[in-house]
Write a protein that holds these residues in place. Structure first.
Motif, PDB file in Angstrom:
ATOM      1  N   ASP A  33       0.827  -1.208   0.000  1.00 11.46           N
ATOM      2  CA  ASP A  33       0.000   0.000   0.000  1.00 11.46           C
ATOM      3  C   ASP A  33       0.859   1.255   0.000  1.00 11.46           C
ATOM      4  OD1 ASP A  33      -2.247  -1.565   0.000  1.00 11.46           O
ATOM      5  OD2 ASP A  33      -2.581  -1.427   2.167  1.00 11.46           O
ATOM      6  N   VAL A  34       1.915   1.250   0.809  1.00  8.29           N
ATOM      7  CA  VAL A  34       2.810   2.412   0.873  1.00  8.29           C
ATOM      8  C   VAL A  34       3.491   2.628  -0.471  1.00  8.29           C
ATOM      9  CG1 VAL A  34       4.930   3.320   1.919  1.00  8.29           C
ATOM     10  CG2 VAL A  34       3.190   2.244   3.351  1.00  8.29           C
ATOM     11  N   GLU A  35       3.904   1.534  -1.095  1.00  7.17           N
ATOM     12  CA  GLU A  35       4.573   1.646  -2.392  1.00  7.17           C
ATOM     13  C   GLU A  35       3.615   2.178  -3.459  1.00  7.17           C
ATOM     14  OE1 GLU A  35       7.780   1.399  -5.119  1.00  7.17           O
ATOM     15  OE2 GLU A  35       7.553   1.629  -2.938  1.00  7.17           O
ATOM     16  N   LYS A  36       2.346   1.804  -3.375  1.00  5.81           N
ATOM     17  CA  LYS A  36       1.358   2.333  -4.316  1.00  5.81           C
ATOM     18  C   LYS A  36       1.217   3.843  -4.160  1.00  5.81           C
ATOM     19  CE  LYS A  36      -1.444  -1.878  -4.686  1.00  5.81           C
ATOM     20  NZ  LYS A  36      -2.753  -2.509  -4.336  1.00  5.81           N
ATOM     21  N   VAL A  37       1.209   4.309  -2.907  1.00  9.96           N
ATOM     22  CA  VAL A  37       1.120   5.751  -2.656  1.00  9.96           C
ATOM     23  C   VAL A  37       2.344   6.458  -3.217  1.00  9.96           C
ATOM     24  CG1 VAL A  37       1.072   7.529  -0.857  1.00  9.96           C
ATOM     25  CG2 VAL A  37      -0.318   5.458  -0.602  1.00  9.96           C
ATOM     26  N   ARG A  38       3.517   5.881  -2.998  1.00  3.06           N
ATOM     27  CA  ARG A  38       4.759   6.501  -3.474  1.00  3.06           C
ATOM     28  C   ARG A  38       4.778   6.582  -5.005  1.00  3.06           C
ATOM     29  NH1 ARG A  38      10.037   5.589  -5.066  1.00  3.06           N
ATOM     30  NH2 ARG A  38       9.572   3.395  -5.506  1.00  3.06           N
ATOM     31  N   LEU A  39       4.385   5.494  -5.660  1.00  3.27           N
ATOM     32  CA  LEU A  39       4.372   5.479  -7.125  1.00  3.27           C
ATOM     33  C   LEU A  39       3.332   6.452  -7.677  1.00  3.27           C
ATOM     34  CD1 LEU A  39       4.780   1.647  -7.805  1.00  3.27           C
ATOM     35  CD2 LEU A  39       6.510   3.446  -8.038  1.00  3.27           C
ATOM     36  N   TYR A  55       3.369  17.845   4.365  1.00  2.71           N
ATOM     37  CA  TYR A  55       4.433  16.921   4.782  1.00  2.71           C
ATOM     38  C   TYR A  55       5.637  17.076   3.852  1.00  2.71           C
ATOM     39  CZ  TYR A  55       0.418  14.774   7.131  1.00  2.71           C
ATOM     40  OH  TYR A  55      -0.701  14.559   7.894  1.00  2.71           O
ATOM     41  N   PRO A  56       6.402  18.148   4.029  1.00  2.00           N
ATOM     42  CA  PRO A  56       7.532  18.391   3.116  1.00  2.00           C
ATOM     43  C   PRO A  56       8.581  17.280   3.139  1.00  2.00           C
ATOM     44  CG  PRO A  56       7.594  19.892   5.009  1.00  2.00           C
ATOM     45  CD  PRO A  56       6.273  19.211   5.037  1.00  2.00           C
ATOM     46  N   ASP A  57       8.835  16.701   4.320  1.00  2.00           N
ATOM     47  CA  ASP A  57       9.834  15.629   4.411  1.00  2.00           C
ATOM     48  C   ASP A  57       9.385  14.390   3.635  1.00  2.00           C
ATOM     49  OD1 ASP A  57      11.382  17.241   5.988  1.00  2.00           O
ATOM     50  OD2 ASP A  57      10.736  16.363   7.891  1.00  2.00           O
ATOM     51  N   LEU A  58       8.090  14.101   3.699  1.00  2.00           N
ATOM     52  CA  LEU A  58       7.566  12.938   2.980  1.00  2.00           C
ATOM     53  C   LEU A  58       7.689  13.145   1.472  1.00  2.00           C
ATOM     54  CD1 LEU A  58       6.081  10.196   3.292  1.00  2.00           C
ATOM     55  CD2 LEU A  58       3.937  11.465   3.051  1.00  2.00           C
ATOM     56  N   ALA A  59       7.339  14.336   1.005  1.00  2.00           N
ATOM     57  CA  ALA A  59       7.451  14.623  -0.426  1.00  2.00           C
ATOM     58  C   ALA A  59       8.898  14.580  -0.891  1.00  2.00           C
ATOM     59  CB  ALA A  59       6.833  15.990  -0.736  1.00  2.00           C
ATOM     60  N   ALA A  60       9.817  15.024  -0.024  1.00  2.00           N
ATOM     61  CA  ALA A  60      11.228  15.032  -0.395  1.00  2.00           C
ATOM     62  C   ALA A  60      11.818  13.633  -0.479  1.00  2.00           C
ATOM     63  CB  ALA A  60      12.024  15.872   0.606  1.00  2.00           C
ATOM     64  N   SER A  61      11.180  12.660   0.198  1.00  2.00           N
ATOM     65  CA  SER A  61      11.718  11.299   0.223  1.00  2.00           C
ATOM     66  C   SER A  61      11.033  10.381  -0.788  1.00  2.00           C
ATOM     67  CB  SER A  61      11.553  10.703   1.632  1.00  2.00           C
ATOM     68  OG  SER A  61      10.180  10.539   1.948  1.00  2.00           O
ATOM     69  N   VAL A  62      10.290  10.958  -1.745  1.00  2.11           N
ATOM     70  CA  VAL A  62       9.501  10.132  -2.658  1.00  2.11           C
ATOM     71  C   VAL A  62      10.379   9.229  -3.527  1.00  2.11           C
ATOM     72  CG1 VAL A  62       9.442  11.827  -4.540  1.00  2.11           C
ATOM     73  CG2 VAL A  62       7.518  10.237  -4.236  1.00  2.11           C
TER      74      VAL A  62
END
Length: 236
Positions: A33-39, A55-62
């Motif tokens: 599920d997490v990988e689907k969100v990332r993709l 969530y700037p840190d989350l976007a930066a770690s995509v």
């Protein structure tokens, strides 16, 4: 078999997988599920920009699957914890429904819930409103001279600096009876007003008036008066 013999059927339940196998399966599902969100974020720049607002840190770690999974897991854990705390608080308040303070807090929680529902609806149906708005410049021509004008519908009048007026060859039309001083955060000298000059936006030619004022950082600032003229022309 002979007549009147009886057959008994027994349904045997499949053996439950060991706890370790259940945990591995749940972990694998969460990872998927997490990988689907990332993709999805990688393939949708607008979504990525929207996530970056909160969530700037989350976007930066995509582009880093491991880091992305770690951050998203923490975010989800924090959300679940906050929901649990809110649920416990609501239960505590409902245990004493006739307390005036409890009623006030219950009302606050209901209002917060309405705000969050409104936010989620906006995120789903109008995500553009959460984007960062950049300053808007439009290419125009004044008396045949090309300019990049800054659009500021909050300004009452359209303002041109003296050098731009000279470049557009309209300074000779300046009416000095409209001299004065503009006061706001600071002060600026108003040299006068040009009552009408041809302004071209796209393929449309519009008559426009300009207040010539010193101390402006832009050549031409399109204020509310010019914006209204443009909108009326577009509507008709």
């Amino acid at each position: 078999m002979e007549d009147y013999d009886m057959i008994m059927l027994r349904v045997q339940q499949p053996a439950a997988p060991p706890a370790a196998e259940q945990q591995d399966e749940q972990h694998s599902t969460v990872m998927d599920d997490v990988e689907k969100v990332r993709l999805q974020m990688l393939g949708d720049q607008a979504l990525c920009d929207l996530v970056r607002q909160t969530y700037p840190d989350l976007a930066a770690s995509v582009n880093d699957p491991a880091r992305f999974h770690e951050l998203l897991t923490k975010i989800e854990e924090s959300r679940v914890k906050a929901e649990d705390i809110k649920r416990q608080e609501l239960k505590r308040l409902n245990d004493d429904p006739f307390n005036e303070e409890s009623q006030r807090k219950i009302l606050e929680l209901i209002q917060q819930e309405a705000v969050m529902e409104n936010l989620n609806a906006a995120l789903e149906h109008n995500p553009e409103s959460f984007g960062r708005v950049q300053m808007l410049y439009v290419p125009i021509e004044v008396n045949g001279h090309k300019i990049k004008a800054f659009v500021d519908s909050g300004a009452q009048a359209t303002i041109m600096n003296p050098q731009c007026a000279e470049d557009c060859n309209v300074m000779y039309l300046l009416d000095k009876n409209f001299q004065g001083v503009a006061r706001g955060v600071g002060t600026a000298k108003i040299l006068g007003r040009i009552h009408s000059a041809p302004l071209k936006i796209g393929k449309a030619f519009l008559p426009c008036s300009f207040t010539v004022m010193e101390g402006t950082d832009v050549d031409l600032l399109l204020g509310l008066d010019s914006t209204c003229v443009v909108l009326r022309r577009l509507i008709h």
